[in-house]
Design a protein around this motif. Structure first.
Motif, PDB file in Angstrom:
ATOM      1  N   LEU A   1       0.843  -1.187   0.000  1.00  7.72           N
ATOM      2  CA  LEU A   1       0.000   0.000   0.000  1.00  7.72           C
ATOM      3  C   LEU A   1       0.883   1.242   0.000  1.00  7.72           C
ATOM      4  CD1 LEU A   1      -2.767  -1.032   2.577  1.00  7.72           C
ATOM      5  CD2 LEU A   1      -2.554  -1.600   0.136  1.00  7.72           C
TER       6      LEU A   1
ATOM      7  N   SER B   1       0.285   4.175   0.687  1.00  9.88           N
ATOM      8  CA  SER B   1       0.036   5.090   1.799  1.00  9.88           C
ATOM      9  C   SER B   1       0.937   4.811   2.999  1.00  9.88           C
ATOM     10  CB  SER B   1      -1.426   4.989   2.241  1.00  9.88           C
ATOM     11  OG  SER B   1      -1.694   3.697   2.790  1.00  9.88           O
TER      12      SER B   1
ATOM     13  N   ILE C   1      -5.912   1.864   1.828  1.00  7.48           N
ATOM     14  CA  ILE C   1      -5.517   2.451   0.551  1.00  7.48           C
ATOM     15  C   ILE C   1      -6.003   3.894   0.506  1.00  7.48           C
ATOM     16  CG2 ILE C   1      -5.907   2.322  -1.948  1.00  7.48           C
ATOM     17  CD1 ILE C   1      -6.411  -0.712  -1.558  1.00  7.48           C
TER      18      ILE C   1
ATOM     19  N   GLN D   1      -3.099   5.409  -5.275  1.00  5.73           N
ATOM     20  CA  GLN D   1      -2.503   4.077  -5.148  1.00  5.73           C
ATOM     21  C   GLN D   1      -2.204   3.503  -6.537  1.00  5.73           C
ATOM     22  OE1 GLN D   1      -1.712   1.839  -2.495  1.00  5.73           O
ATOM     23  NE2 GLN D   1      -0.958   0.539  -4.137  1.00  5.73           N
TER      24      GLN D   1
ATOM     25  N   ALA E   1      -4.059  -3.818  -5.508  1.00  6.98           N
ATOM     26  CA  ALA E   1      -3.972  -3.526  -4.076  1.00  6.98           C
ATOM     27  C   ALA E   1      -5.257  -3.933  -3.368  1.00  6.98           C
ATOM     28  CB  ALA E   1      -3.691  -2.042  -3.859  1.00  6.98           C
TER      29      ALA E   1
END
Length: 362
Positions: free
Chosen positions: A199, A201, A206, A210, A216
């Motif tokens: 991920l 982030s 998420i 992304q 993901a």
């Protein structure tokens, strides 16, 4: 003169009333239904299908008229009312494409095919929303329904763990991996991802931007069939302050200026989650500061409590997940036995678009 002053006062009062936003919010416990993919206006009608349960209320618009004729009365005889106060620009704009998605997915042994249908529906769902919002700003969290790391029965069985993907030997869990309700980044179990999801982030959910979004999502949504369910209770835990607040596993997921969309998927009634459907509904409303119009709920579950159900018929049972949807004014219910879930996600997308326009951030 008296009549003129009275007329001005009435006109000012009507103008002030008509500058209100006219929205009605709050928690409704009426059990009504709305056809899948449509919405209703007004509170006096309702309709029903097997794929969409919920109600949507909107305040009827009103208009006021005033006498536009002018008067020749001299200005010295008309009282000075001063500057008419500015009523403002109305409520703040809607969510502007900010949507927080909370997925809670059962990993019961019967869920393998259903999880595949969920993942197959995701890309078109997100594409629809991207086309609706110029700046689509999303958070996507898949909550942990199990609350444990691997199978407890496999702890210490190093000689055979290599053959059991349910227990990742040699992988150290992160503190939040074994907390129920926390965002999943390493789904474990038979047919699960069995790897740490990448991920961008760096968080347990998420966020917008992304890379390879579908991959993901597939990773965090591949919960496997390790036997955990209780999606309603897990949803409540995921939104609790100790997980979503500062320092919590889901910190920053829930945003004050974003619409909350909950997607709960389980092929049983979920009669074992703590609390009642009323409690679960109240939790969703509370999470958005008491504004039920800031929440959209999509539940995909068995429909055997309805005549002509896709899953067969067992009429008369208590279906807590269905009741949960009827208690939320903006909700969709879909049969988990459908060949695909695209129609249910399309109906949810329509509700998201509608509610994002009227949502007034707290």
């Amino acid at each position: 003169m008296v009549r003129l002053v009275t007329l001005i006062a009435v006109s000012l009062s009507a103008a002030a009333c008509n500058n209100g936003d006219g929205q009605q919010t709050g928690f409704s416990s009426s059990i009504t239904t709305v056809p899948q993919g449509t919405s209703s206006s007004g509170s006096g009608t309702s309709s029903s299908t097997s794929s969409s349960n919920g109600s949507e209320d909107s305040a009827a618009g009103s208009s006021a008229s005033s006498d536009s004729s002018t008067s020749t009365t001299s200005s010295s005889s008309v009282p000075d009312l001063g500057t008419i106060p500015d009523a403002g620009d109305g409520p703040p704009p809607g969510c502007k494409g900010k949507v927080d998605f909370l997925f809670t997915i059962s990993s019961a042994p019967t869920m393998e095919v259903k999880q595949a249908r969920l993942k197959a529906s995701f890309s078109s769902f997100m594409a629809t929303l991207e086309s609706e919002f110029a700046d689509f700003d999303y958070h996507i969290l898949s909550s942990n329904t199990s609350g444990f790391w691997g199978y407890p029965s496999c702890v210490g069985c190093q000689d055979v763990c290599e053959d059991l993907p349910e227990y990742p030997c040699g992988v150290s869990p992160e503190p939040c991996d074994s907390i129920r309700g926390a965002g999943v980044t390493y789904p474990i179990g038979k047919h699960a991802s069995n790897e740490r999801c990448e991920l961008a982030s760096g968080l347990r959910y998420i966020n917008a931007g992304q890379p390879m979004l579908e991959d993901a999502f597939t990773c965090i949504a591949s919960m496997g069939i390790n036997g955990a369910d209780g999606v309603a209770e897990t949803t409540v835990l995921a939104l609790a302050d100790d997980l979503d607040g500062p320092g919590g596993c889901n910190e920053g997921f829930l945003r004050a200026d974003a619409l909350l969309v909950v997607v709960a998927i389980q092929d049983t009634y979920d009669n074992f989650s703590d609390g009642t459907p009323e409690d679960w509904a109240a939790t969703l409303v509370e999470a958005k500061g008491g504004d039920a119009d800031a929440v959209v709920l999509l539940v995909i579950s068995t429909d055997i409590d309805l005549p002509g159900a896709l899953c067969g018929n067992t009429i008369g049972v208590e279906h807590n997940l269905r009741t949960w949807t009827t208690l939320m004014p903006h909700s969709v219910f879909g049969s988990i036995c459908a060949e695909g879930y695209g129609d249910y996600f399309a109906a949810a997308a329509a509700k998201i678009t509608e509610q994002c326009e009227v949502f007034a951030p707290q």
